[in-house]
Design an enzyme around this catalytic site. Structure first.
Site, PDB file in Angstrom:
ATOM      1  N   SER A 117       4.562  -9.677  34.977  1.00 48.05           N
ATOM      2  CA  SER A 117       4.919 -10.081  33.620  1.00 48.05           C
ATOM      3  C   SER A 117       3.798 -10.701  32.797  1.00 48.05           C
ATOM      4  CB  SER A 117       6.114 -11.044  33.653  1.00 48.05           C
ATOM      5  OG  SER A 117       7.267 -10.342  34.046  1.00 48.05           O
ATOM      6  N   LYS A 126       4.663 -19.807  26.729  1.00 50.00           N
ATOM      7  CA  LYS A 126       5.849 -19.006  27.011  1.00 50.00           C
ATOM      8  C   LYS A 126       7.036 -19.947  27.176  1.00 50.00           C
ATOM      9  CE  LYS A 126       7.553 -15.565  30.351  1.00 50.00           C
ATOM     10  NZ  LYS A 126       7.187 -14.744  31.533  1.00 50.00           N
ATOM     11  N   SER A 133       7.863  -9.866  31.187  1.00 44.45           N
ATOM     12  CA  SER A 133       8.675 -10.712  30.338  1.00 44.45           C
ATOM     13  C   SER A 133       7.866 -11.550  29.351  1.00 44.45           C
ATOM     14  CB  SER A 133       9.506 -11.650  31.223  1.00 44.45           C
ATOM     15  OG  SER A 133       8.635 -12.518  31.973  1.00 44.45           O
TER      16      SER A 133
END
Length: 497
Positions: A187, A80, A163
């Protein structure tokens, strides 16, 4: 080499193939890089460097040949874009950090590299990890000329969750066998649910936050996302461990083999079912999938126990006071002085600050900074922030009282399946409300995970949320693994992938 395509192998299977030298790390890396390019319309990757990836792969091939390979030698992984990396830009999905290159790797990245993993690239995310839909990224994905939302591979007109949306999509679309994500208020779990994959957030402090671009320091936690609980156990074993010299929130708890108890019997396991997770607002299709998974647990010998988490509804206002407060503090460093974006035209220092932050931050980030600054301001701190922290402690106490009656807690991850892109438009509250089932465990610092539990409306995946008490990751992973031995939801692939 087995007849199964490389991208259909899980982490454990792929690691075995690599150790047996039936496939090389360079071949595996090239295969996934080609897949990322073929499916770049999904917007999952924001940075790829083939030369850097293949150099890492060749180094792992040499270690395998020399007999000095680590357990996950040659297994491709993607990170990420909230973790800093030396070989790839680190932008946190924001214009504020466009093109930023870190001089060091995040601890989680380093630990996975030491375990032998090969980095494929960086994955799209909501700006500074603020969002529930991955529609807030300000960075152009690979193959795009402008910022674009990440698309769910089960239906490209729907959101992947956020996210960590790019991370979830990369696994679901078989663009990487495993990825890293971060979970501040859900998330990891929510996008894992929306994309039909497995993801786990460990106990707060289990994995180092060093090198993770901070959103809310008392909530942010790294975790793995993959197709199965077995794969997540392997990755989490590599990611966790104390890091006190670099991260003051790191717990002095030794690394653990989270695979050791996989396959243990569930006979007598008490699974708590919170009434507050099954009330008004939960979609019928989500309830049906979750109920089906709970029935499987009963077949496996577990016992369902009714419990109560009475302050569940308060988790939303509490979270959206505490998280923005910490964000306003953490993001104050992005002022155009030392690094990151700086406005071109300004008259003095104050004007430079104002224009830099106005240009560099997106609307959702600005909204949370302003809320956070307000609740921390003189005259409001006691009324908002201090009260929120008191209720946070009460939420944690609710969980501990519940764990006197049960071993694990189960329920839905989100009230609905993934919604359509743009459906929530300019209504941020709609996104905030979607976090109601994931926020309580985050506020309490508890481990939680999402496990594929079936499909709901429009053929979209539904995840089952499992929550454990502190340091009960092994129990969580075993419960998930046993469910996956009895079902095949985690093996299903989106059409056209």
């Amino acid at each position: 080499m087995s007849s199964t395509a490389l991208h259909d192998l899980g982490v454990a299977q792929l690691a075995a193939e690599l150790r047996a030298r039936r496939v090389s790390a360079a071949e595996a890396a090239r295969h996934f890089l080609d897949r990322a390019k073929a499916h770049q319309n999904l917007g999952a990757y924001v940075s790829i460097d083939e030369d850097a990836t293949l150099a890492q792969a060749r180094a792992q091939d040499a270690a395998i040949a020399a007999g000095t390979a680590a357990p996950l030698a040659g297994v491709p992984i993607a990170h990420k874009d909230i973790f800093v990396t030396r070989d790839f830009p680190s932008t946190a999905g924001s214009k504020m950090l466009a093109g930023y290159r870190s001089p060091f790797d995040a601890t989680v990245v380093t630990k996975l590299a030491e375990a032998g993993c090969v980095t494929l690239g960086k994955l799209n995310c909501d700006e500074f990890a603020m969002g529930s839909a991955n529609e807030n990224s300000a960075v152009a994905p690979v193959g795009f000329d402008a910022p674009a939302p990440v698309r769910n591979p089960w239906n490209a007109e729907r959101i992947p969750g956020g996210s960590s949306g790019g991370s979830a999509v990369a696994v679901a679309a078989r663009l990487a066998p495993a990825v890293t994500g971060t979970d501040t208020g859900g998330s990891i779990r929510q996008p894992a649910s929306f994309c039909g994959i497995t993801g786990i957030k460990p106990t707060y402090g289990r994995a180092s936050r060093y090198g993770m671009i901070a959103f809310a320091s008392s909530l942010d936690q790294a975790g793995p996302m993959a197709r199965s609980a077995e794969d997540c156990a392997l990755l989490l074993s590599a990611m966790c461990g104390p890091d006190p010299d670099r991260d003051s929130t790191s717990l002095d708890v030794p690394a653990e083999d989270f695979s050791a108890k996989l396959g243990d019997s569930l006979d007598g396991l008490r699974i708590g079912i919170p009434a507050e997770f099954f009330g008004e607002g939960l979609a019928d299709d989500v309830r049906a999938a979750v109920d089906g998974a709970l029935k499987e647990y009963e077949k496996l010998g577990a016992k369902l126990v009714p419990i109560s988490l009475p302050r569940t509804e308060l988790s939303i206002p509490v979270y959206y006071v505490i998280a923005p407060a910490e964000a306003s503090s953490n993001l104050s460093r992005f002022d155009g002085v030392k690094f990151g974006h700086r406005a071109k035209d300004y008259t003095d220092l104050v004007d430079m600050y104002k224009k830099t932050r106005a240009e560099g931050f997106g609307d959702e980030v600005k909204r949370r900074i302003m809320i956070g600054t307000y609740v921390l301001s003189h005259g409001y701190y006691d009324a908002y922030y201090l009260q929120a922290q008191k209720i946070r402690r009460m939420i944690a106490q609710d969980f501990q009282q519940a764990f006197q009656q049960c071993d694990l807690i189960a329920g839905p991850v989100a009230p609905s399946v993934a919604w359509k892109l743009g459906e929530h438009g300019s209504d941020p509250l709609a996104d905030y409300l979607a976090d109601i089932f994931t926020l309580p465990a985050s506020l309490a610092g508890l481990p939680g995970m999402s496990v594929p539990a079936g499909f709901g409306a429009h053929g979209m995946p539904v995840g089952l949320q499992l929550i454990g008490s502190y340091f009960q990751e092994s129990r969580l992973l075993n419960a998930a693994h046993r469910l996956q031995q009895a079902t095949d939801f985690h093996l299903r692939t989106p059409g056209g992938i």
